[in-house]
Design a protein around this motif. Sequence first.
Motif, PDB file in Angstrom:
ATOM      1  N   ASP A  50      78.409  -7.556  53.441  1.00 12.68           N
ATOM      2  CA  ASP A  50      78.355  -6.099  53.339  1.00 12.68           C
ATOM      3  C   ASP A  50      78.653  -5.649  51.921  1.00 12.68           C
ATOM      4  OD1 ASP A  50      78.069  -3.445  54.081  1.00 12.68           O
ATOM      5  OD2 ASP A  50      80.092  -3.285  54.866  1.00 12.68           O
ATOM      6  N   SER A  51      79.656  -6.235  51.304  1.00 10.94           N
ATOM      7  CA  SER A  51      80.030  -5.851  49.940  1.00 10.94           C
ATOM      8  C   SER A  51      79.065  -6.415  48.909  1.00 10.94           C
ATOM      9  CB  SER A  51      81.439  -6.341  49.625  1.00 10.94           C
ATOM     10  OG  SER A  51      82.353  -5.753  50.503  1.00 10.94           O
ATOM     11  N   VAL A  56      72.970  -4.314  45.828  1.00 11.44           N
ATOM     12  CA  VAL A  56      71.541  -4.065  45.602  1.00 11.44           C
ATOM     13  C   VAL A  56      71.268  -2.626  46.029  1.00 11.44           C
ATOM     14  CG1 VAL A  56      69.194  -4.731  46.233  1.00 11.44           C
ATOM     15  CG2 VAL A  56      70.987  -6.475  46.070  1.00 11.44           C
ATOM     16  N   PRO A  57      70.796  -1.794  45.104  1.00 11.29           N
ATOM     17  CA  PRO A  57      70.598  -0.379  45.435  1.00 11.29           C
ATOM     18  C   PRO A  57      69.655  -0.169  46.621  1.00 11.29           C
ATOM     19  CG  PRO A  57      70.359  -0.744  43.086  1.00 11.29           C
ATOM     20  CD  PRO A  57      70.449  -2.090  43.730  1.00 11.29           C
ATOM     21  N   VAL A  58      69.970   0.736  47.465  1.00 11.49           N
ATOM     22  CA  VAL A  58      69.236   1.210  48.641  1.00 11.49           C
ATOM     23  C   VAL A  58      68.951   0.089  49.656  1.00 11.49           C
ATOM     24  CG1 VAL A  58      67.222   2.482  49.478  1.00 11.49           C
ATOM     25  CG2 VAL A  58      68.196   3.040  47.256  1.00 11.49           C
ATOM     26  N   ILE A  59      68.210  -0.918  49.272  1.00 10.41           N
ATOM     27  CA  ILE A  59      67.805  -1.971  50.208  1.00 10.41           C
ATOM     28  C   ILE A  59      69.018  -2.702  50.757  1.00 10.41           C
ATOM     29  CG2 ILE A  59      66.544  -4.146  50.420  1.00 10.41           C
ATOM     30  CD1 ILE A  59      64.556  -2.997  48.384  1.00 10.41           C
ATOM     31  N   GLY A  60      69.996  -2.980  49.917  1.00  8.05           N
ATOM     32  CA  GLY A  60      71.190  -3.680  50.359  1.00  8.05           C
ATOM     33  C   GLY A  60      71.939  -2.922  51.433  1.00  8.05           C
ATOM     34  N   ASP A  61      72.064  -1.614  51.267  1.00  2.51           N
ATOM     35  CA  ASP A  61      72.763  -0.797  52.259  1.00  2.51           C
ATOM     36  C   ASP A  61      71.980  -0.706  53.568  1.00  2.51           C
ATOM     37  OD1 ASP A  61      75.083  -0.072  50.723  1.00  2.51           O
ATOM     38  OD2 ASP A  61      73.728   1.120  49.494  1.00  2.51           O
ATOM     39  N   ILE A  62      70.666  -0.689  53.470  1.00  6.20           N
ATOM     40  CA  ILE A  62      69.836  -0.662  54.682  1.00  6.20           C
ATOM     41  C   ILE A  62      69.974  -1.976  55.449  1.00  6.20           C
ATOM     42  CG2 ILE A  62      67.453  -0.611  55.534  1.00  6.20           C
ATOM     43  CD1 ILE A  62      66.856   1.365  53.211  1.00  6.20           C
ATOM     44  N   VAL A  63      69.932  -3.090  54.732  1.00  4.33           N
ATOM     45  CA  VAL A  63      70.048  -4.407  55.372  1.00  4.33           C
ATOM     46  C   VAL A  63      71.391  -4.560  56.070  1.00  4.33           C
ATOM     47  CG1 VAL A  63      70.223  -6.886  54.889  1.00  4.33           C
ATOM     48  CG2 VAL A  63      68.394  -5.547  53.851  1.00  4.33           C
ATOM     49  N   THR A  64      72.467  -4.195  55.397  1.00  2.00           N
ATOM     50  CA  THR A  64      73.786  -4.350  56.012  1.00  2.00           C
ATOM     51  C   THR A  64      73.992  -3.358  57.170  1.00  2.00           C
ATOM     52  OG1 THR A  64      74.816  -2.965  54.314  1.00  2.00           O
ATOM     53  CG2 THR A  64      74.859  -5.350  53.974  1.00  2.00           C
ATOM     54  N   ALA A  65      73.368  -2.187  57.093  1.00  2.00           N
ATOM     55  CA  ALA A  65      73.452  -1.233  58.214  1.00  2.00           C
ATOM     56  C   ALA A  65      72.738  -1.801  59.446  1.00  2.00           C
ATOM     57  CB  ALA A  65      72.851   0.107  57.814  1.00  2.00           C
ATOM     58  N   VAL A  66      71.593  -2.416  59.239  1.00  2.12           N
ATOM     59  CA  VAL A  66      70.865  -3.027  60.353  1.00  2.12           C
ATOM     60  C   VAL A  66      71.689  -4.165  60.960  1.00  2.12           C
ATOM     61  CG1 VAL A  66      68.815  -4.378  60.957  1.00  2.12           C
ATOM     62  CG2 VAL A  66      68.590  -2.340  59.541  1.00  2.12           C
ATOM     63  N   MET A  67      72.315  -4.972  60.113  1.00  2.00           N
ATOM     64  CA  MET A  67      73.155  -6.061  60.611  1.00  2.00           C
ATOM     65  C   MET A  67      74.358  -5.506  61.381  1.00  2.00           C
ATOM     66  SD  MET A  67      72.930  -8.671  57.393  1.00  2.00           S
ATOM     67  CE  MET A  67      73.788 -10.037  58.153  1.00  2.00           C
ATOM     68  N   LEU A 111      86.488  -1.333  50.277  1.00  2.00           N
ATOM     69  CA  LEU A 111      87.657  -0.736  50.919  1.00  2.00           C
ATOM     70  C   LEU A 111      87.426  -0.352  52.382  1.00  2.00           C
ATOM     71  CD1 LEU A 111      88.760   1.562  47.969  1.00  2.00           C
ATOM     72  CD2 LEU A 111      89.706  -0.662  48.601  1.00  2.00           C
ATOM     73  N   TYR A 112      86.259   0.160  52.696  1.00  2.00           N
ATOM     74  CA  TYR A 112      85.964   0.645  54.041  1.00  2.00           C
ATOM     75  C   TYR A 112      85.199  -0.438  54.798  1.00  2.00           C
ATOM     76  CZ  TYR A 112      84.562   3.845  57.770  1.00  2.00           C
ATOM     77  OH  TYR A 112      84.386   4.460  58.981  1.00  2.00           O
ATOM     78  N   ARG A 113      85.840  -1.067  55.714  1.00  3.75           N
ATOM     79  CA  ARG A 113      85.238  -2.177  56.459  1.00  3.75           C
ATOM     80  C   ARG A 113      84.821  -1.690  57.848  1.00  3.75           C
ATOM     81  NH1 ARG A 113      86.393  -7.211  53.876  1.00  3.75           N
ATOM     82  NH2 ARG A 113      87.641  -6.823  52.039  1.00  3.75           N
ATOM     83  N   SER A 114      83.626  -1.129  57.904  1.00  2.42           N
ATOM     84  CA  SER A 114      83.149  -0.536  59.156  1.00  2.42           C
ATOM     85  C   SER A 114      82.986  -1.583  60.255  1.00  2.42           C
ATOM     86  CB  SER A 114      81.826   0.188  58.927  1.00  2.42           C
ATOM     87  OG  SER A 114      80.822  -0.725  58.522  1.00  2.42           O
ATOM     88  N   ASN A 115      82.565  -2.771  59.893  1.00  2.00           N
ATOM     89  CA  ASN A 115      82.342  -3.800  60.907  1.00  2.00           C
ATOM     90  C   ASN A 115      83.653  -4.299  61.502  1.00  2.00           C
ATOM     91  OD1 ASN A 115      79.384  -3.972  60.586  1.00  2.00           O
ATOM     92  ND2 ASN A 115      79.969  -4.526  58.514  1.00  2.00           N
ATOM     93  N   THR A 116      84.707  -4.327  60.699  1.00  2.00           N
ATOM     94  CA  THR A 116      86.023  -4.698  61.209  1.00  2.00           C
ATOM     95  C   THR A 116      86.526  -3.619  62.165  1.00  2.00           C
ATOM     96  OG1 THR A 116      86.495  -5.930  59.193  1.00  2.00           O
ATOM     97  CG2 THR A 116      88.384  -5.300  60.544  1.00  2.00           C
TER      98      THR A 116
END
Length: 138
Positions: A50-51, A56-67, A111-116
């Motif tokens: 996640d971190s 990676v701008p935009v794509i990285g956040d989309i990939v981790t959100a899907v995961m 800092l913000y670990r949404s998956n945890t």
Amino acid sequence: MDQPNRPRPMGIDIPTGTDVASVRKRIEAMEHLLERSFHVPGTKIPVGLDSVVGLVPVIGDIVTAVMGMYMVWEAKNIGLPRWKLWRMAGNIGIDSLLGAVPVAGDAFDFLYRSNTRNLRIVKQHLDKHHPETKIIEG
């Protein structure tokens, strides 16, 4: 054929069943991959995909959100109430939206670990409604 002594990725046994205990292990494995899969060199600070992928701008956040949403899907399959699923999706949404902000968002991802947080929601539900899946570590 299943090979009992075959090495597992990252030392985690990932079951494929649809029973509650198997789903719990898969959700725990995904949280570990996304939040605590390795440490920052020279420190004891755990980081995960996640971190790192979030850099990676935009794509990285989309990939981790899907995961992360995979965890919500698994939680839905084991019968979590709708309000808990919305709370889990909200955690991922906050992480994704604030993580998309350049530079400051990358610091926020550490800092913000949404998956945890989502794993904690699932564990609390399972410990109450399916206590047989509880694992006592000692």
